[in-house]
Design an enzyme around this catalytic site. Sequence first.
Site, PDB file in Angstrom:
ATOM      1  N   THR A  80      -7.071   6.599  -1.812  1.00  0.00           N
ATOM      2  CA  THR A  80      -7.684   5.309  -1.520  1.00  0.00           C
ATOM      3  C   THR A  80      -8.654   5.458  -0.371  1.00  0.00           C
ATOM      4  O   THR A  80      -8.730   6.510   0.271  1.00  0.00           O
ATOM      5  CB  THR A  80      -6.634   4.222  -1.225  1.00  0.00           C
ATOM      6  OG1 THR A  80      -7.260   2.928  -1.314  1.00  0.00           O
ATOM      7  CG2 THR A  80      -6.017   4.403   0.151  1.00  0.00           C
ATOM      8  N   GLY A 144       1.100   1.634  -0.078  1.00  0.00           N
ATOM      9  CA  GLY A 144       1.640   2.992  -0.143  1.00  0.00           C
ATOM     10  C   GLY A 144       2.578   3.186   1.026  1.00  0.00           C
ATOM     11  O   GLY A 144       2.191   2.965   2.179  1.00  0.00           O
ATOM     12  N   CYS A 173      -6.813   4.856  -6.377  1.00  0.00           N
ATOM     13  CA  CYS A 173      -5.403   4.702  -6.765  1.00  0.00           C
ATOM     14  C   CYS A 173      -5.096   5.394  -8.093  1.00  0.00           C
ATOM     15  O   CYS A 173      -4.118   5.062  -8.764  1.00  0.00           O
ATOM     16  CB  CYS A 173      -5.016   3.231  -6.826  1.00  0.00           C
ATOM     17  SG  CYS A 173      -5.419   2.324  -5.309  1.00  0.00           S
TER      18      CYS A 173
END
Length: 231
Positions: A80, A144, A173
């Site tokens: 990300t 996360g 992702c």
Amino acid sequence: MDLWTVHLGTVPYGEALALQERVRAARQADAIPDTVLLLEHPPVYTRGRRAAPGELPLGEAFYAERGIEIVDVDRGGKVTFHGPGQLVAYPVVRVGDVMGFVGLLEQAMVEALAQAGVAGRGRAADGRDFTGVWVGERKIGSIGLHISHGVTTHGLSVNVDGDLTPFEWIVPCGLGGVAMTSIAEEVAVGADVMDCFRKRLAHRLAEGMGRRQRIVTPARLERELAGLPVG
């Protein structure tokens, strides 16, 4: 019980990671209450434990030329982007039910976004690749986590009013073809949108955890951490 909320401003990723480790050690030792760190990062891509090489398809030199750091991390999830205009929240808290906590984070984001006029929905129930918050088929918030001895690090990010272009240079992702969005892309915002959303999200996180929010300055946090071991 209190939930300490610490507003840190803009912090380089490595510095924030080191701080999380110190806060986690203090929480594991019950030296401090559950704590949420709220901040922004300079441009950085982070690769979680499930990241695949093809998620950074343009090569490290391309990203370096654009001033974007790449960091491998021990959180769940894949690749990300973090950057200015994106709110990051790192809850360093004791948890028992991890998936329940993921749902709590999704719900806090959904409720804070609703206050900003954005209708989001959590999708953890659709499978771990879809964990986070979505506006239609566009993703606005990511999650996360890493759990060590029952205490979390890493956390969530919400795109508020930053440049989304760096997401187009990766497979965000691990989901090919997914478009990212932000509060500013969805509704008209003012200059204080980040400050307002940070306050809303902090309130919703405390409410979701059933805690009383207490604003703690970075200086107070440093005093509490002084002399405590890391790890």
